[in-house]
Write an enzyme that holds these catalytic residues in place. Sequence first.
Site, PDB file in Angstrom:
ATOM      1  N   GLY A   1      49.836  40.724  24.576  1.00  0.00           N
ATOM      2  CA  GLY A   1      48.550  41.669  24.387  1.00  0.00           C
ATOM      3  C   GLY A   1      47.691  40.158  24.501  1.00  0.00           C
ATOM      4  O   GLY A   1      45.919  40.144  23.593  1.00  0.00           O
ATOM      5  N   SER A   2      47.972  38.964  24.919  1.00  0.00           N
ATOM      6  CA  SER A   2      46.848  38.075  25.081  1.00  0.00           C
ATOM      7  C   SER A   2      45.336  38.117  25.962  1.00  0.00           C
ATOM      8  O   SER A   2      43.954  37.715  24.955  1.00  0.00           O
ATOM      9  CB  SER A   2      47.690  37.001  25.804  1.00  0.00           C
ATOM     10  OG  SER A   2      47.471  36.456  27.685  1.00  0.00           O
ATOM     11  N   ASN A   3      45.347  39.271  26.656  1.00  0.00           N
ATOM     12  CA  ASN A   3      44.108  39.467  27.277  1.00  0.00           C
ATOM     13  C   ASN A   3      43.127  40.344  26.631  1.00  0.00           C
ATOM     14  O   ASN A   3      42.791  40.065  26.338  1.00  0.00           O
ATOM     15  CB  ASN A   3      44.166  39.786  28.886  1.00  0.00           C
ATOM     16  CG  ASN A   3      44.624  38.898  29.616  1.00  0.00           C
ATOM     17  OD1 ASN A   3      43.459  38.037  30.040  1.00  0.00           O
ATOM     18  ND2 ASN A   3      45.282  38.848  30.682  1.00  0.00           N
TER      19      ASN A   3
ATOM     20  N   LYS B   1      52.255  49.917  34.070  1.00  0.00           N
ATOM     21  CA  LYS B   1      52.275  51.851  34.358  1.00  0.00           C
ATOM     22  C   LYS B   1      51.553  52.347  35.157  1.00  0.00           C
ATOM     23  O   LYS B   1      50.250  51.860  35.286  1.00  0.00           O
ATOM     24  CB  LYS B   1      52.606  52.386  32.900  1.00  0.00           C
ATOM     25  CG  LYS B   1      53.239  53.622  33.377  1.00  0.00           C
ATOM     26  CD  LYS B   1      53.401  54.730  32.168  1.00  0.00           C
ATOM     27  CE  LYS B   1      53.884  56.005  32.062  1.00  0.00           C
ATOM     28  NZ  LYS B   1      52.831  57.165  32.200  1.00  0.00           N
ATOM     29  N   LEU B   2      51.719  52.694  36.603  1.00  0.00           N
ATOM     30  CA  LEU B   2      51.152  53.361  37.031  1.00  0.00           C
ATOM     31  C   LEU B   2      49.623  54.467  36.008  1.00  0.00           C
ATOM     32  O   LEU B   2      51.223  55.292  36.159  1.00  0.00           O
ATOM     33  CB  LEU B   2      51.863  53.647  38.873  1.00  0.00           C
ATOM     34  CG  LEU B   2      50.710  54.115  38.980  1.00  0.00           C
ATOM     35  CD1 LEU B   2      50.425  52.398  40.615  1.00  0.00           C
ATOM     36  CD2 LEU B   2      51.430  55.239  40.468  1.00  0.00           C
TER      37      LEU B   2
ATOM     38  N   ASN C   1      41.369  46.498  36.870  1.00  0.00           N
ATOM     39  CA  ASN C   1      42.529  45.759  36.512  1.00  0.00           C
ATOM     40  C   ASN C   1      42.409  44.256  36.696  1.00  0.00           C
ATOM     41  O   ASN C   1      41.728  43.782  37.365  1.00  0.00           O
ATOM     42  CB  ASN C   1      43.795  46.260  37.132  1.00  0.00           C
ATOM     43  CG  ASN C   1      44.896  45.577  37.087  1.00  0.00           C
ATOM     44  OD1 ASN C   1      45.115  45.148  36.082  1.00  0.00           O
ATOM     45  ND2 ASN C   1      45.847  44.809  37.706  1.00  0.00           N
TER      46      ASN C   1
ATOM     47  N   HIS D   1      45.043  40.973  38.138  1.00  0.00           N
ATOM     48  CA  HIS D   1      45.972  40.611  38.759  1.00  0.00           C
ATOM     49  C   HIS D   1      46.071  39.409  38.938  1.00  0.00           C
ATOM     50  O   HIS D   1      45.898  38.112  38.512  1.00  0.00           O
ATOM     51  CB  HIS D   1      45.879  40.930  40.195  1.00  0.00           C
ATOM     52  CG  HIS D   1      47.406  40.646  40.895  1.00  0.00           C
ATOM     53  ND1 HIS D   1      48.548  41.850  40.780  1.00  0.00           N
ATOM     54  CD2 HIS D   1      48.218  40.523  42.147  1.00  0.00           C
ATOM     55  CE1 HIS D   1      49.551  41.224  41.237  1.00  0.00           C
ATOM     56  NE2 HIS D   1      49.194  40.811  41.658  1.00  0.00           N
TER      57      HIS D   1
ATOM     58  N   ASP E   1      47.323  48.433  42.942  1.00  0.00           N
ATOM     59  CA  ASP E   1      46.718  47.037  43.563  1.00  0.00           C
ATOM     60  C   ASP E   1      45.975  46.835  44.906  1.00  0.00           C
ATOM     61  O   ASP E   1      45.644  45.893  45.336  1.00  0.00           O
ATOM     62  CB  ASP E   1      47.752  45.624  43.553  1.00  0.00           C
ATOM     63  CG  ASP E   1      48.279  45.626  42.369  1.00  0.00           C
ATOM     64  OD1 ASP E   1      47.984  45.545  41.231  1.00  0.00           O
ATOM     65  OD2 ASP E   1      49.292  45.105  42.553  1.00  0.00           O
TER      66      ASP E   1
ATOM     67  N   GLU F   1      41.967  34.057  33.080  1.00  0.00           N
ATOM     68  CA  GLU F   1      41.684  35.669  32.977  1.00  0.00           C
ATOM     69  C   GLU F   1      41.464  35.380  31.357  1.00  0.00           C
ATOM     70  O   GLU F   1      40.643  36.532  31.103  1.00  0.00           O
ATOM     71  CB  GLU F   1      43.286  36.408  32.256  1.00  0.00           C
ATOM     72  CG  GLU F   1      44.139  36.221  33.540  1.00  0.00           C
ATOM     73  CD  GLU F   1      45.534  37.162  33.828  1.00  0.00           C
ATOM     74  OE1 GLU F   1      46.144  37.638  34.682  1.00  0.00           O
ATOM     75  OE2 GLU F   1      45.817  36.799  32.405  1.00  0.00           O
TER      76      GLU F   1
END
Length: 215
Positions: A18-20, A97-98, A113, A115, A156, A185
Site C-alpha cells: 500500500g505504499s502508493n 487482479k484483472l 493504473n 505500471h 496494460d 510513483e
Amino acid sequence: MPHNPTSLNIAVFASGAGSNFHSILNYFKDHCNVRVVTLVSNNSKCGAVQIAIDNGISFFHYSKYAFSGKCSNIALKLIEYLKHKDVSMIVLAGYMKLLEPEVIRNYSNRIVNVHPALLPAFGGKGMYGDIVQKAVIDSGVKISGVTVHLVNENYDEGQIIFQKHFAVEYSDTIETLSQKVKAIEHKYYPKVIEQIALGNIHKIDDRIFLKNKIE
C-alpha cells in the site's frame, strides 16, 4: 476539512503493502476538489487495508470468498458499492487482479493504473513488481521508468497518459530499480491522478495528453 459536496470521489484498488495508496491518501488529504473515499482490495490482510483503517477510510473486500453463497456476480456488488460511495474514478495502485468487463464498462475511461516500466515494453499478464525489473535488467535496456495509463479489458494495453523515465545503470539491481520506480510513483502518480480528475487532459485521436506539465 469539511466535505465539499461538489468534490470528485476516488476509489483506490490495492492488493499489497500500500505504499502508493499511502502517498495518494497523503496528497489528497486536504484537497478541495478530490477525495479518496474507499479502498477496494482482494486481499483483506494486505498492508493497504491497515493503512485504510488507520486513516478512517472505508474498505470493501472484493473477493469471491467474501460473498461465498451470497452472490453469483460479485462484480455487480462492487459496482453497487461504488455507486453508493458516489465514486467517479477508480485508481489502481498495485492491484493484482484483472477487472471484470462489467466494472470497466461502468467506469469507461475513468480507471487508471500505474505500471513500473515504460509501456508497451515489459507489460502484459504476469508482468508486475520484481518480475518487471528482472526483465528490464535481462533485456539490457538503458532507459526504464513508470507509465500511467487508462485501463481496458487487457493487461496494460490502455491508452498511455503519462510516462517518466530514468537511466538504468550498469550497477542497478532488481532492488535499486524498484526503489527508483517507487520514488517516481510516489511523487508523480498522485499529481497525474489530480490532473485527470480535474479534467486537465487533451484527447487527440487515440492519444491522451495532460494539459499541464507535471514537475
